[in-house]
Design a protein around this motif. Sequence first.
Motif: not given
Length: 315
Positions: A103-113
């Motif tokens: 039940q979790t959308i776990a964000i692991e990192t952020f990157v440029k689209a």
Amino acid sequence: MATKKTAASAQPKSSSRSIWKGAISFGLVHVPVSLHTATEEQEVDFDWLDKRTMDPVGYKRINKRTGKEIDKDNIVKGVKLEDDKYVVLSDEEIKAAYPKRTQTIAIETFVKATDVSFVYTERPYYLAPEGKADRVYALLRESLAKAGVIGVARFVLHNKEHLAALIPAGPALMLGTLRWANEVRSPEALDLPKVGASANSLKPAELKMAQQLIEEMTSVWKPGDFKDDFTGAIRALIQKKAKAGKTATVEPFEEAPDLGSSNVVDLSELLRQSLGGKSKGKTAPAGAPAKKAVAKKATPARKAASATNRTKKAA
């Protein structure tokens, strides 16, 4: 007064019925959300029919050993092992294997689209805030848009873990499922030209004309300008046959252009033609030999060979 129907209003609306509920998780922040389908299939839905009686042909679950139909309640999920044995897993056991991720959308990192190749994209979904999560939902959406990045996350849907991209899209946060790296095949087995202009003997003039053509054909992306012509043609054909009955004649689809038997093409000339013949006025470099088209004379021998070839094709 009637209002003009815009392209946006003509599009099918996303279903208000959610297919998943949970929360976006990044750091210590949790955003309660629901998942909604963002696309709708528009292709023609063909039914299977028995051509002798025109009766519908159904789908049955058949026991491959006995040949008998089996009830849905008696079907379980099994994973085959090397020795022809199976490990049977229930839905409850599968869910229990990922107790913290279901039940979790776990964000692991952020990157440029721009760093994520389109090859990895699969299916888009809308995320809507649940409960009193509007403010934190907006905070995440606006922060992503301002930073120019997308979130890379994991979540489980339909008993399968997905890699996904969390993307700000106007007023919405969208979740696009991504393919895993080991699902994308390498192009190494293909016979592809080497990278680089010099490796392919490309002339500077050809590159310049190609770039000029790309610039002239570049426009603002308007998805409403592109229609599914094939499905439209099939629907028109169905209407035509329905009105005319079985005696209706079918117009053939446009045939592919004849490119000839040779694989060798004049790249410069194709680019000039694409640019509308803008380079026709240019003169050839001094000292360059003039090229003349030499027509082959239709000798009796050639006529006989041509007639023989036509006979073989007809046979």
